[in-house]
Enzyme design. Structure first.
Site, PDB file in Angstrom:
ATOM      1  N   GLU A 351      -3.185   6.442  12.282  1.00 43.18           N
ATOM      2  CA  GLU A 351      -1.604   6.313  12.171  1.00 43.18           C
ATOM      3  C   GLU A 351      -0.929   7.723  11.997  1.00 43.18           C
ATOM      4  OE1 GLU A 351      -1.047   1.752  10.825  1.00 43.18           O
ATOM      5  OE2 GLU A 351      -1.323   3.214   9.424  1.00 43.18           O
TER       6      GLU A 351
HETATM    7  C1  TNX Z   1      -2.812  -0.607   9.000  1.00 42.43           C
HETATM    8  S1  TNX Z   1      -5.812  -0.172   8.989  1.00 42.43           S
HETATM    9  C2  TNX Z   1      -3.240   0.348   8.299  1.00 42.43           C
HETATM   10  C3  TNX Z   1      -2.844   0.481   6.851  1.00 42.43           C
HETATM   11  C4  TNX Z   1      -1.952  -0.479   6.360  1.00 42.43           C
HETATM   12  C5  TNX Z   1      -2.503  -1.876   6.842  1.00 42.43           C
HETATM   13  C6  TNX Z   1      -2.103  -3.048   6.495  1.00 42.43           C
HETATM   14  C7  TNX Z   1      -5.554   1.174   9.131  1.00 42.43           C
HETATM   15  C8  TNX Z   1      -6.339   2.142   9.324  1.00 42.43           C
HETATM   16  N1  TNX Z   1      -4.196   1.470   8.757  1.00 42.43           N
HETATM   17  O1  TNX Z   1      -2.067   1.949   6.379  1.00 42.43           O
HETATM   18  O2  TNX Z   1      -1.880  -0.754   5.103  1.00 42.43           O
HETATM   19  O3  TNX Z   1      -2.352  -1.788   8.448  1.00 42.43           O
HETATM   20  O4  TNX Z   1      -2.593  -4.269   7.077  1.00 42.43           O
END
Ligand code: TNX
Length: 543
Positions: A351
């Site tokens: 992300e």
């Molecule tokens: C996505 S999964 C994220 C996390 C969040 C999570 C909550 C991922 C690699 N990144 O930063 O905590 O969703 O479900």
């Protein structure tokens, strides 16, 4: 009369056949109690093969543990078994040097090659128990199986005899990576909680603990060359609590504790996004440009470089233009790799919404060089598939099958953490007291009924290293909260990782799972009492 007696004996045998996987012999010297008969029916993950023999081994004050003297590691495992038996039975079972009647023998001699690195054979006879494996890890897993089949009774009265149903279990895992991830960044959990967590997951043959040590809301590991990371970045968490961090000594203590349970710690520093706690700690050195101004009337957004106690993501990034950035990355990876004996280093990579794509790719390539230069294998969330990878890299699939396939095409290994199945922070249903639901509601059947080898067409079995169940902690504040989301779903993932798909079956699993309520109650585990399971808090089997 004699005929009647025979008939009754035959019925006893027939009933026993129904209750066990296979019956080798029905001439048990001491009748097996109903509780002991249940034993083989509750092992999770399900072993490759289990044949009950219908007799009983008794653990008593005179039981001894005998381990090969040549292996120091095996002696540690023997001590672990002794402590474990003490906590289950209250009996003090001593280590001895020679095997005799009543011994539990742990040995690295004579195991078949097919047991591999982590497999074991557990032979329970009425006079002796033997756990045979090629490595101490296998013996440790044999002990976990043994723990699960020691008969427990409803009454809490002290006992001087503990029954173990006889039989042979031969067992080895489907996947080498059976992981659990704990996010200690969104909410901080002290060393004692992490140790309890390690104990609980080791019961299910989990062998990786991935610690998510940094994120926008907090930095959790001491880096001596960048002290503000913990002095400033370590002092916050979601919701505004005081946060916390592990000193390097405490981290080493966690790593050693995990190692004693054959669990490898994989540290994660989430880069180049999810870095706000670092940006807040070193604004001059790391913060790219001036923070974006919030226009009047606009919904307040998190601002990079300002402390963040909310749960929004994707607003922070490191910058290749800042002179100190790569020094920071180098120092952090070097210091943390130096206190991490395991082979992996996780660089995050998820992300990174405000990192320009060419910069992102450049970052991933440089992370890989630095991780490798520090003697480690790089692992990253699926987005790292955009970088230049090779067959050493592990790509952790969580959301996008396209990135997972891109990783596989570049020859990387794929670790399966599909958010719709393996995310322990997802709510069970809309009434769950904590948890998120952006990916799915995940009840027990859903967490169990999937197969990594067929989930993403185009990713072949041999490219998959295994499975991992992440627990993100935006809504998770206490150990009770952890336990409520993790138990029982972690067991589904443990079985998906350990047991071959042809041996897995929901109807059979449901019954085994029901029998874990009692040990959890004994261990004070605050599990979720899913209505899908007919929880067996008290064993009610007619003799
Ligand atoms: C996505 S999964 C994220 C996390 C969040 C999570 C909550 C991922 C690699 N990144 O930063 O905590 O969703 O479900």
């Amino acid at each position: 009369m004699y005929f009647l007696h025979l008939t009754r004996a035959w019925f006893k045998c027939a009933a026993f056949i129904v209750m066990t996987f296979a019956v080798v012999s029905c001439n048990n010297s001491k009748p097996t109690s109903p509780e002991a008969k249940l034993a083989f029916d509750r092992v999770i993950p399900k072993p490759s093969s289990a044949n009950a023999a219908g007799k009983t081994f008794l653990i008593t004050e005179t039981t001894s543990i005998v381990a090969d003297s040549s292996s120091a590691e095996l002696r540690d495992v023997a001590n672990y078994l002794s402590e474990t038996l003490r906590s289950i039975t209250g009996l003090s079972v001593k280590l001895a040097s020679a095997a005799e009647n009543g011994s539990i023998v742990l040995t690295l001699q004579g195991g078949s090659a097919s047991l591999g690195d982590e497999g074991y054979e557990l032979r329970i006879e009425d006079k002796q128990i033997r756990i045979i494996a090629n490595n101490p890890a296998g013996v440790f897993y044999g002990i976990q199986t043994l723990r699960q089949i020691i008969a427990d009774k409803d009454d809490k009265a002290p006992r001087d005899e503990w029954e173990v149903a006889t039989g042979t279990i031969t067992d080895s895992p489907e996947y080498a990576w059976r992981g659990s991830m704990l996010d200690v960044a969104r909410h901080f959990f002290p060393v004692e909680d992490v140790k309890r967590y390690i104990d609980l997951i080791s019961y299910y043959k989990i062998n990786i603990l991935h610690l998510h040590l940094s994120d926008d809301q907090g930095w959790r590991i001491e880096i001596k060359s960048w002290p503000n990371l913990t002095a400033i970045g370590g002092q916050s968490q979601v919701g505004g609590g005081k946060g916390g961090f592990y000193t390097q000594e405490q981290y080493k203590e966690i790593v050693a504790y995990a190692q004693s349970r054959f669990i490898t710690v994989v540290p994660e520093i989430d880069l180049p996004g999810h870095t706000n706690a670092a940006l807040v700690s070193y604004r001059d050195e790391l913060l790219p440009g001036t923070p974006i101004k919030i226009e009047a009337g606009e919904r307040p957004r998190p601002v990079a470089g300002q402390p963040h106690i909310g749960t929004e993501v994707g607003f922070s990034t490191l910058s290749l233009k800042k002179e100190s950035t790569m020094k920071f990355v180098n120092d952090v990876i070097r210091e943390l790799a130096a206190i991490t004996p395991g082979p992996y280093f996780h660089v995050g990579g998820d992300e990174a919404a405000v990192t320009k794509k060419p910069d992102y790719i450049e970052f991933v390539n440089r992370f890989k060089e630095i991780v490798n230069a520090n003697g480690k294998i790089m692992i990253g969330w699926e987005e790292v598939a955009q970088g230049d990878l090779d067959s050493t890299v592990v790509v952790q699939y969580w959301h996008s099958s396209n990135y997972a396939k891109m990783g596989a095409e570049k020859d990387a290994k794929i670790l399966f953490s599909p958010a719709t199945k393996a995310y322990l922070d997802m709510q069970y249903d809309s009434t769950s007291r904590i948890g998120l639901h952006w990916a799915a509601y995940i009840e027990i059947d859903s967490s169990y009924q999937w197969d990594p080898a067929t989930l993403v067409p185009g990713i072949e079995r041999q490219q998959i290293v295994g499975v991992e169940a992440p627990l993100w902690t935006e809504t998770v504040v206490t150990m009770d909260d952890i336990e409520y989301l993790v138990f029982p779903r972690l067991l589904s993932i443990a079985e998906v990782g350990w047991t071959s798909p042809s041996s897995r079956n929901w109807d059979d699993y449901k019954v085994r799972l029901a029998n874990h309520a009692k040990p959890w109650k004994a261990m004070g585990v605050d599990f979720y009492r899913s209505k899908q399971i007919d929880w067996a808090d008290s064993v009610q089997v007619k003799p």
